[in-house]
Scaffold this motif. Structure first.
Motif, PDB file in Angstrom:
ATOM      1  N   ASN A  11       0.823  -1.219   0.000  1.00  0.00           N
ATOM      2  CA  ASN A  11       0.000   0.000   0.000  1.00  0.00           C
ATOM      3  C   ASN A  11       0.851   1.262   0.000  1.00  0.00           C
ATOM      4  N   PHE A  30      11.259  -5.273  -6.094  1.00  0.00           N
ATOM      5  CA  PHE A  30      10.912  -6.659  -5.752  1.00  0.00           C
ATOM      6  C   PHE A  30       9.908  -6.692  -4.600  1.00  0.00           C
ATOM      7  N   MET A  64      10.341  -1.121   2.361  1.00  0.00           N
ATOM      8  CA  MET A  64       9.058  -0.702   2.946  1.00  0.00           C
ATOM      9  C   MET A  64       8.279  -1.975   3.257  1.00  0.00           C
ATOM     10  N   MET A 241      -3.249  -0.510  11.944  1.00  0.00           N
ATOM     11  CA  MET A 241      -1.939   0.162  11.888  1.00  0.00           C
ATOM     12  C   MET A 241      -1.684   0.942  13.181  1.00  0.00           C
TER      13      MET A 241
END
Ligand code: NAD
Length: 299
Positions: A11, A30, A64, A241
Motif C-alpha cells: 500500500n 521486488f 518498505m 496500523m
C-alpha cells in the motif's frame, strides 16, 4: 542518485516507488506479491526476481516492509550480502527501535551507510510524494539520505542517530492514539450532556482542548470536511496500523523502563475496537465504540 532498488511494494511502497520513477530514477523493484509487482511494472519499475537480484549495482536500497522480523531477515540474508557497499541503505518500514539498531550495526560492520526513516502520512501521501520522514542516521549521511528520499517527501527531519527515526515515529503515534481517544470521549460526553457536536467543536477548537485530532482530523462528522469521519471512516489510517504502532510503543516503554499508562490504555481500547471488527476502518471510528453506537450501526 540514479539507480534505486525498492523492496516491498504494498500500500505504501507501491506509490513511493512510482514517485522515484517519476523523478527520473531507474527503479528495480521486488515484492513477494505478484499483484504488487505488476502494479510496479505498470508504474515504470524494472522487476527483479529476488531481493538479491534487485540490489545489484544500485546507488540506494529502500525497504518498505511490514514489521521488524521482515526487515531483519531481508537485510541479513539478501541486502547486506548482495548490495554493493557504496549503496545507501534506507529502511522506511515502521519497526521496533531494537531491530532498527541491530540492522544499523550489521550494516555498519559490513561497510554500509544506513538510515531508519519511517514515515507519517499514509497511502494518499505515499501516492502524492508528500510523506514526512523521520530519520535516524549518522549526521554526515543526512544530506545524501535527504536527496534519496526527496521524490517521496514533503519534509525530511533528522531525529538523531540510528533508531531515533523509529523512536520519533512511535512516540508521535502514541500521542496521536491517546489524543484521538481523548477527543472521542469528549464528543461522546458532550452528546450525553445535550451539547451539539458542531458547537463543541467550535468552542474546543478555540480553547485549550485544541489539538490535531480535533481540528485536522475531527472524528465527529461535519466540522472538518476532509476527515475520514465524513466518509464512514473509510480510507485514512487503519485501526490495525494504529494498534501496531501502540504495541511498538508499549514494548519500547517496557524495555526502557518508561511509564506510559495512557499509551497502555490506548492500546487496550484499540485492541478491543480491532476485535470488534474495526480493524480496517480509520482509527477515528473508535468514536462509535466510545459513544456506544457500535452495535446499533454495526462496524
Ligand atoms: P503492506 O502489507 O501493504 O506492504 C508490505 C509489502 O511487503 C507487501 O506487498 C509484502 O508482499 C511485502 N513483503 C513482505 N515480506 C517481503 C519480503 N521478504 N521481500 C519482499 N517483499 C516483502 O504494508 P504497507 O501498508 O505498505 O506498510 C508498510 C510499512 O509502512 C509498515 O511497516 C507500516 O507500519 C508502515 N506505514 C504504513 C502506513 C499506512 O497508512 N499504510 C503509514 C505509515 C507507515
Amino acid at each position: 542518485m540514479t539507480r534505486v532498488a525498492f523492496i516491498g511494494l504494498g500500500n505504501m511502497g507501491g506509490g513511493m516507488a512510482a514517485n522515484q520513477v517519476k523523478a527520473g530514477r531507474e527503479v528495480v523493484a521486488f515484492d513477494l506479491s505478484a499483484a504488487a509487482l505488476e502494479k510496479a511494472r505498470a508504474a515504470g519499475c524494472r522487476i527483479a526476481g529476488s531481493v538479491a537480484e534487485a540490489v545489484q549495482d544500485v546507488d540506494a536500497v529502500i525497504t518498505m516492509l511490514p514489521a521488524g522480523p521482515h526487515v531483519r531477515q531481508v537485510y541479513a540474508e539478501q541486502i547486506l550480502p548482495d548490495a554493493p557497499t557504496t549503496a545507501l541503505l534506507i529502511d522506511s518500514s515502521t519497526i521496533d527501535v531494537e531491530s532498527a539498531r541491530v540492522v544499523a550495526v550489521q550494516a555498519r560492520v559490513a561497510g554500509f551507510r544506513f538510515a531508519d526513516a519511517p514515515v507519517s502520512g499514509g497511502t494518499a501521501a505515499a501516492e502524492a510524494g508528500t510523506l514526512a520522514f523521520m530519520v535516524g542516521c549518522d549526521e554526515a549521511d543526512f544530506g545524501v539520505i535527504e536527496d534519496a528520499i526527496a521524490p517521496m517527501s514533503r519534509v525530511t527531519m533528522r531525529a538523531g542517530d540510528h533508531g531515533a527515526g523509529q523512536a520519533a515515529k512511535i512516540c508521535n503515534n502514541m500521542v496521536l492514539g491517546i489524543s484521538m481517544i481523548g477527543v472521542c470521549e469528549a464528543f461522546a460526553l458532550a452528546e450525553k450532556l445535550g451539547l451539539e457536536g458542531e458547537r463543541f467543536f467550535e468552542i474546543a477548537s478555540k480553547s485549550s482542548g485544541q489539538c490535531w485530532s480535533l481540528t485536522s482530523y475531527c472524528p465527529w462528522p461535519g466540522p472538518v470536511p476532509t476527515a475520514p469521519s465524513n466518509r464512514n471512516y473509510e480510507g485514512g489510517f487503519a485501526t490495525a496500523m494504529m494498534l501496531k504502532d501502540l504495541k511498538l510503543a508499549q514494548e519500547a516503554a517496557a524495555r526502557s523502563g518508561a511509564a506510559a499508562p495512557l499509551g497502555a490504555a490506548a492500546e487496550g481500547l484499540y485492541a478491543l475496537f480491532d476485535r470488534l471488527g474495526g480493524s480496517d476502518r480509520d482509527f477515528s471510528a473508535i468514536l462509535e465504540m466510545l459513544s456506544g453506537r457500535l452495535t446499533a450501526r454495526g462496524v
